[in-house]
Design an enzyme around this catalytic site. Structure first.
Site, PDB file in Angstrom:
ATOM      1  N   SER A 277      -4.733  -0.656   0.665  1.00 28.26           N
ATOM      2  CA  SER A 277      -4.140  -1.992   0.612  1.00 28.26           C
ATOM      3  C   SER A 277      -5.147  -2.930  -0.026  1.00 28.26           C
ATOM      4  CB  SER A 277      -3.834  -2.476   2.036  1.00 28.26           C
ATOM      5  OG  SER A 277      -3.524  -3.856   2.008  1.00 28.26           O
TER       6      SER A 277
ATOM      7  N   TYR B   6      -6.652  -1.951  11.138  1.00 28.99           N
ATOM      8  CA  TYR B   6      -5.935  -1.588   9.909  1.00 28.99           C
ATOM      9  C   TYR B   6      -6.862  -1.670   8.691  1.00 28.99           C
ATOM     10  CZ  TYR B   6      -2.159  -1.996   6.372  1.00 28.99           C
ATOM     11  OH  TYR B   6      -1.335  -1.837   5.281  1.00 28.99           O
TER      12      TYR B   6
ATOM     13  N   LYS C 259      -8.079   1.207   6.163  1.00 28.16           N
ATOM     14  CA  LYS C 259      -7.747   1.150   4.730  1.00 28.16           C
ATOM     15  C   LYS C 259      -9.017   1.150   3.876  1.00 28.16           C
ATOM     16  CE  LYS C 259      -3.246   1.102   4.633  1.00 28.16           C
ATOM     17  NZ  LYS C 259      -2.587   2.409   4.436  1.00 28.16           N
TER      18      LYS C 259
HETATM   19  P1  NAD Z   1       6.931   1.318   6.881  1.00 24.53           P
HETATM   20  O1  NAD Z   1       6.739   0.992   8.313  1.00 24.53           O
HETATM   21  O2  NAD Z   1       8.269   1.120   6.284  1.00 24.53           O
HETATM   22  O3  NAD Z   1       6.485   2.824   6.566  1.00 24.53           O
HETATM   23  C1  NAD Z   1       5.527   3.546   7.288  1.00 24.53           C
HETATM   24  C2  NAD Z   1       6.076   4.925   7.552  1.00 24.53           C
HETATM   25  O4  NAD Z   1       5.073   5.749   8.188  1.00 24.53           O
HETATM   26  C3  NAD Z   1       7.288   4.896   8.502  1.00 24.53           C
HETATM   27  O5  NAD Z   1       8.356   5.614   7.934  1.00 24.53           O
HETATM   28  C4  NAD Z   1       6.762   5.563   9.769  1.00 24.53           C
HETATM   29  O6  NAD Z   1       7.771   6.259  10.490  1.00 24.53           O
HETATM   30  C5  NAD Z   1       5.702   6.496   9.206  1.00 24.53           C
HETATM   31  N1  NAD Z   1       4.724   6.895  10.225  1.00 24.53           N
HETATM   32  C6  NAD Z   1       4.157   6.122  11.177  1.00 24.53           C
HETATM   33  N2  NAD Z   1       3.346   6.863  11.955  1.00 24.53           N
HETATM   34  C7  NAD Z   1       3.392   8.137  11.477  1.00 24.53           C
HETATM   35  C8  NAD Z   1       2.778   9.341  11.864  1.00 24.53           C
HETATM   36  N3  NAD Z   1       1.931   9.390  12.900  1.00 24.53           N
HETATM   37  N4  NAD Z   1       3.050  10.481  11.159  1.00 24.53           N
HETATM   38  C9  NAD Z   1       3.920  10.438  10.100  1.00 24.53           C
HETATM   39  N5  NAD Z   1       4.546   9.306   9.707  1.00 24.53           N
HETATM   40  C10 NAD Z   1       4.283   8.168  10.379  1.00 24.53           C
HETATM   41  O7  NAD Z   1       5.835   0.455   6.105  1.00 24.53           O
HETATM   42  P2  NAD Z   1       5.381   0.412   4.565  1.00 24.53           P
HETATM   43  O8  NAD Z   1       5.082  -0.985   4.264  1.00 24.53           O
HETATM   44  O9  NAD Z   1       6.323   1.174   3.716  1.00 24.53           O
HETATM   45  O10 NAD Z   1       3.975   1.186   4.621  1.00 24.53           O
HETATM   46  C11 NAD Z   1       3.676   2.337   3.870  1.00 24.53           C
HETATM   47  C12 NAD Z   1       2.195   2.365   3.553  1.00 24.53           C
HETATM   48  O11 NAD Z   1       1.880   1.287   2.659  1.00 24.53           O
HETATM   49  C13 NAD Z   1       1.306   2.171   4.775  1.00 24.53           C
HETATM   50  O12 NAD Z   1       0.186   3.025   4.674  1.00 24.53           O
HETATM   51  C14 NAD Z   1       0.889   0.730   4.661  1.00 24.53           C
HETATM   52  O13 NAD Z   1      -0.322   0.492   5.336  1.00 24.53           O
HETATM   53  C15 NAD Z   1       0.765   0.577   3.161  1.00 24.53           C
HETATM   54  N6  NAD Z   1       0.808  -0.800   2.660  1.00 24.53           N
HETATM   55  C16 NAD Z   1       1.888  -1.592   2.893  1.00 24.53           C
HETATM   56  C17 NAD Z   1       1.879  -2.895   2.388  1.00 24.53           C
HETATM   57  C18 NAD Z   1       3.070  -3.813   2.568  1.00 24.53           C
HETATM   58  O14 NAD Z   1       2.979  -4.976   2.160  1.00 24.53           O
HETATM   59  N7  NAD Z   1       4.156  -3.373   3.144  1.00 24.53           N
HETATM   60  C19 NAD Z   1       0.784  -3.367   1.676  1.00 24.53           C
HETATM   61  C20 NAD Z   1      -0.299  -2.528   1.455  1.00 24.53           C
HETATM   62  C21 NAD Z   1      -0.270  -1.247   1.952  1.00 24.53           C
END
Ligand code: NAD
Length: 259
Positions: free
Chosen positions: A143, A156, A160
């Site tokens: 991130s 977090y 990251k």
């Molecule tokens: P999201 O909550 O939609 O997706 C996360 C997914 O991970 C979910 O489907 C959840 O069921 C799964 N998950 C959680 N724990 C798990 C486990 N123990 N084993 C397997 N799967 C598991 O959120 P998102 O925003 O799509 O996040 C996806 C990635 O992107 C994450 O790593 C997040 O940190 C990163 N990210 C998101 C953003 C944002 O703005 N949304 C920004 C930077 C990074």
């Protein structure tokens, strides 16, 4: 004309929603068979149905990325079904905000384990296969926040930022195998900015507005087209000479998040 990932097999963790789903859809669109991982079967099955509706190939595999036995079973299932693993996208994630004075040990452990230990276990489970097949791409989803901290998110952000060191070290070890066997193996870190996914649903509206103001391109990313295309490129043979890098896909937020 061939697609970017024709004949390849990908595992995308946390692909039952949000960014992971977008990545899974794009990799399938580019010709990869996809293992859609997560911890909530109906969500993963929905991603599989979406891929199949577009003519792609996918299976849903429930596995908690924190647990070695479940991760190994997932990789075994991938090989049994599709014969190999070419691409691993360590995307699974959770958010448990709290300040340094109020964060519980459990919130620390849960977040660090899903992001960091999960990436370690999944990478370890595919690395030998990738070396043997002389092709491999590991893409870790970090991130932009990891570069400048974020209030109330020390678990977090630590995880990251930790993925950065993990990525560079795996990239070096992959490179040593590449030199020895002529294999095509890379490991990179992808830095999304702001995406309107379930994970961000509890972000206060003022913070959301602030994040949007900070994005020079003026919009949140589209998981499939913005993040997915970057992952597809890094997963492809076209990206053989790119390894150990932080790849920003945040509409330019990397230039100003710290301001
Ligand atoms: P999201 O909550 O939609 O997706 C996360 C997914 O991970 C979910 O489907 C959840 O069921 C799964 N998950 C959680 N724990 C798990 C486990 N123990 N084993 C397997 N799967 C598991 O959120 P998102 O925003 O799509 O996040 C996806 C990635 O992107 C994450 O790593 C997040 O940190 C990163 N990210 C998101 C953003 C944002 O703005 N949304 C920004 C930077 C990074």
């Amino acid at each position: 004309m061939g697609m970017l990932l024709d004949g390849m097999v990908a595992i995308v963790t946390g692909a039952g929603s949000g960014i992971g789903r977008g990545i899974a859809l794009k990799l399938a669109e580019e010709g990869a068979a996809v293992v859609v991982n997560g911890v909530n079967l109906p969500n993963e099955e929905e991603t599989v149905r979406m891929i199949e509706a577009e003519g792609g190939r996918a299976i849903a595999v429930v596995a908690d990325v924190r647990l070695k036995a479940e991760v190994e079973a997932m990789v075994a299932r991938a090989v049994e079904t599709f014969g190999k693993v070419d691409i691993l996208v360590n995307n699974a994630g959770i958010r448990r905000p709290a300040t340094i004075l109020t964060m519980s040990e459990k919130d620390w452990d849960d977040v660090v384990d899903v992001h960091l230990k999960g990436a370690f276990l999944c990478t370890q489970a595919v690395a030998r296969l990738m070396r043997k097949n002389r092709y491999g791409r590991v893409i870790n989803i970090s991130s932009e926040g990891a570069l400048c901290g974020e209030f109330g998110m020390c678990n977090y952000i630590a995880a990251k930022a930790g993925l950065f060191g993990f990525t560079m070290t795996v990239a070096l070890e992959f490179a040593s195998w590449a030199r020895k066997d002529g294999a095509d193996l890379t490991c990179n870190l992808l830095m999304p900015g702001f995406n309107e996914t379930r994970m961000m649903a509890d972000v206060p509206p003022e913070r959301r507005e602030e994040l949007l103001r900070l994005i020079p391109l003026g919009r949140p990313s589209d998981p499939r087209e913005d993040i997915g295309n970057a992952v597809a490129f890094l997963s492809s043979r076209k990206a053989s000479y790119i390894t150990g890098v932080k790849f920003s896909v945040g509409g330019g937020i990397n230039m100003c998040l710290a301001s």
